[in-house]
Enzyme design. Structure first.
Site, PDB file in Angstrom:
ATOM      1  N   GLU A  93      -2.172  -2.845  -5.129  1.00  0.00           N
ATOM      2  CA  GLU A  93      -1.933  -2.065  -3.977  1.00  0.00           C
ATOM      3  C   GLU A  93      -2.520  -0.923  -3.854  1.00  0.00           C
ATOM      4  O   GLU A  93      -2.994   0.279  -3.895  1.00  0.00           O
ATOM      5  CB  GLU A  93      -0.394  -2.152  -3.609  1.00  0.00           C
ATOM      6  CG  GLU A  93       0.167  -2.503  -2.557  1.00  0.00           C
ATOM      7  CD  GLU A  93       0.671  -3.826  -2.515  1.00  0.00           C
ATOM      8  OE1 GLU A  93      -0.045  -4.022  -1.645  1.00  0.00           O
ATOM      9  OE2 GLU A  93       1.222  -4.177  -2.990  1.00  0.00           O
ATOM     10  N   HIS A  94      -2.929  -0.869  -2.338  1.00  0.00           N
ATOM     11  CA  HIS A  94      -4.106   0.282  -2.290  1.00  0.00           C
ATOM     12  C   HIS A  94      -5.236   0.368  -3.170  1.00  0.00           C
ATOM     13  O   HIS A  94      -5.924   1.566  -3.212  1.00  0.00           O
ATOM     14  CB  HIS A  94      -3.816   1.656  -2.103  1.00  0.00           C
ATOM     15  CG  HIS A  94      -2.201   2.162  -0.730  1.00  0.00           C
ATOM     16  ND1 HIS A  94      -2.890   1.822   0.349  1.00  0.00           N
ATOM     17  CD2 HIS A  94      -1.300   1.313  -0.528  1.00  0.00           C
ATOM     18  CE1 HIS A  94      -1.367   2.206   1.626  1.00  0.00           C
ATOM     19  NE2 HIS A  94      -0.423   1.473   0.599  1.00  0.00           N
ATOM     20  N   ASP A 120      -5.924  -9.486   3.354  1.00  0.00           N
ATOM     21  CA  ASP A 120      -4.417 -10.271   4.078  1.00  0.00           C
ATOM     22  C   ASP A 120      -5.095 -12.022   4.333  1.00  0.00           C
ATOM     23  O   ASP A 120      -4.991 -13.341   4.379  1.00  0.00           O
ATOM     24  CB  ASP A 120      -3.868 -10.071   4.806  1.00  0.00           C
ATOM     25  CG  ASP A 120      -3.188  -8.888   4.437  1.00  0.00           C
ATOM     26  OD1 ASP A 120      -2.761  -8.728   3.247  1.00  0.00           O
ATOM     27  OD2 ASP A 120      -2.787  -7.599   5.763  1.00  0.00           O
ATOM     28  N   TYR A 129      -0.477   5.931   5.433  1.00  0.00           N
ATOM     29  CA  TYR A 129      -1.685   5.320   4.963  1.00  0.00           C
ATOM     30  C   TYR A 129      -3.563   6.340   5.383  1.00  0.00           C
ATOM     31  O   TYR A 129      -3.642   5.745   4.508  1.00  0.00           O
ATOM     32  CB  TYR A 129      -2.131   4.220   5.699  1.00  0.00           C
ATOM     33  CG  TYR A 129      -2.993   3.395   5.064  1.00  0.00           C
ATOM     34  CD1 TYR A 129      -2.846   2.476   5.019  1.00  0.00           C
ATOM     35  CD2 TYR A 129      -4.189   3.267   6.448  1.00  0.00           C
ATOM     36  CE1 TYR A 129      -4.014   1.379   4.520  1.00  0.00           C
ATOM     37  CE2 TYR A 129      -5.146   2.297   5.871  1.00  0.00           C
ATOM     38  CZ  TYR A 129      -5.119   1.760   5.273  1.00  0.00           C
ATOM     39  OH  TYR A 129      -6.373   0.038   5.096  1.00  0.00           O
TER      40      TYR A 129
END
Ligand code: ADP
Ligand code: MG
Length: 386
Positions: A37-38, A176, A228
């Site tokens: 993640e990230h 994604d 973010y």
């Protein structure tokens, strides 16, 4: 109109709506990120998989530049647009995703004709399962074939990224759409975000007696956008001070040295990214050598790192994770960008009901909205159905 799943029903709806026969039906899945993640914008590693929830589009090309679109999703009417007038930011609601894809293909010099499109998706919207990319990937697969453009998967990934970043205006990476376009049944997609290299890694939870539960907390925090942006800025600052192109280039062995160079907050952000990259590599290793039943501790460590170092969790996500673990899940973590969305819990089949009941109960006791809980399995990537 309600959601349909049968392609013949979709075909009949298409005919009713547009008074013509469709050219075909294309389907693309949503995705869950197993771990990583990230790490994407730090040019690191991610390990998502395509899920068994998909967006389907029935589509027909027209002989003018008009686009007409309808979704079986409640509350949306027929949307019309003219491809000759496309500009980043134009259109609204879900129509921006198909239009963004058409715009990105045109930007590459591909002649995109107008089209009629009927969308039918069972990817939950806004739950962090990338329902927007499912739409884009289904549409770009259709247009890639119907225009004869024949772009390779890597180019489709970049075109959908342009559609999201420039046309829709969402600062997303390539994870994604890589999962949606390049995923395969029973496999996770090990993606190197620096060079787009993909290796499929077997992730067959079912034959290990496990299910992967998704717990959609239904929380969507308003500070997600600002959170973010500030995390990205911290990562860039950390990379600059450490003298590397991206945090991908920092190994766990440099963390001690880094702690002497970075301020406390930047250090925490950097530590998350560096250790998370390492956890992705370890997860791939463990999946290959020992199988899904052994990755639990890596999922747990990922959650702790996001909660304490990257500080992108929220009370609802922490409750979902902690309750799952206390009731038999062998590993759990929040997934997606953070500040809300979903958690995943890798759970023995025999414990599934207990985890579900306990999570619902704990949310009720805490006064939170009832979460949506469902299972996902690694499924095929984008493809033509008829
Ligand atoms: P996510 O991609 O994580 O689900 P986004 O905010 O990026 O969240 O995308 C959600 C948007 O995608 C919705 O606001 C809507 O515009 C669109 N969308 C998703 N599913 C459908 C659908 N079945 N019909 C129409 N639009 C949809
Ligand atoms: Mg999205």
């Amino acid at each position: 109109m309600s959601t349909v799943t049968d392609t013949s029903v979709l075909a009949a709806r298409f005919q009713e709506t547009f008074g013509a026969v469709h050219d075909g039906v294309w389907q693309a899945p949503g995705r869950v990120n197993l771990i990583g993640e990230h790490t994407d914008y730090n040019e690191g590693f991610v390990l998502p998989f395509a899920i068994d929830k998909t967006a389907k589009v029935a589509l027909r090309v027209r002989d003018d530049s008009t686009v007409r679109m309808l979704s079986t999703f409640g509350g949306h009417g027929l949307v019309e647009a003219d491809l000759a007038e496309l500009e980043p930011g134009s259109g609204n609601g879900w129509s921006r995703y198909p239009l963004g894809v058409a715009w990105a293909l045109k930007e590459r010099g591909i002649e995109v004709p107008g089209f009629d499109l009927l969308l039918d998706s069972d990817v939950p919207s806004g739950a962090g399962l990338s329902s927007s990319h499912a739409i884009e990937c289904a549409v770009i697969s259709a247009l890639n074939e119907l225009t004869g453009a024949g772009l390779a998967a890597q180019d489709l990934v970049l075109a959908t990224q342009r559609a999201e970043n420039v046309y829709v205006g969402a600062p997303t990476g390539i994870m994604d759409q890589s999962a949606s376009l390049r995923g395969a049944k029973g496999q996770a997609v090990f993606l190197d975000c620096r060079d787009q290299h993909v290796d499929l890694v077997p992730f067959d939870a079912e034959s290990s007696g496990l299910v992967l539960l998704v717990i959609d907390t239904k929380v969507s925090h308003s500070h997600a956008d600002g959170g973010y942006a500030s995390r990205r800025a911290s990562c860039e600052l950390g990379a600059e001070i450490l003298g590397v192109k991206a945090l991908r280039d920092v190994g766990v062995e440099r963390l001690e040295e880094a702690s002497g160079l970075l301020d406390e907050t930047t250090m925490k952000r950097v530590r998350h990214v560096v250790t998370e990259n390492d956890r992705v590599l370890q997860t791939v290793e463990v999946l290959g050598s020992q199988g899904p039943a052994s990755i639990g501790p890596l999922l747990d460590a990922s959650h702790v790192s996001m909660r304490d170092d990257f500080e992108i969790s929220c009370p609802e996500l922490d409750l979902a994770v902690d309750t799952s673990r206390a009731n038999g899940a062998i590993g759990a973590r929040m997934t997606g960008g953070g500040f809300g969305g979903s958690a995943i819990a890798l759970t023995p089949v025999g414990q599934e009901q207990q985890v579900r009941d306990a999570v619902v109960r704990s949310f009720g006791e805490a006064g939170y909205a009832t979460p949506d809980i469902f299972t996902v399995t690694p499924a095929a990537g984008a493809r033509r159905l008829t």
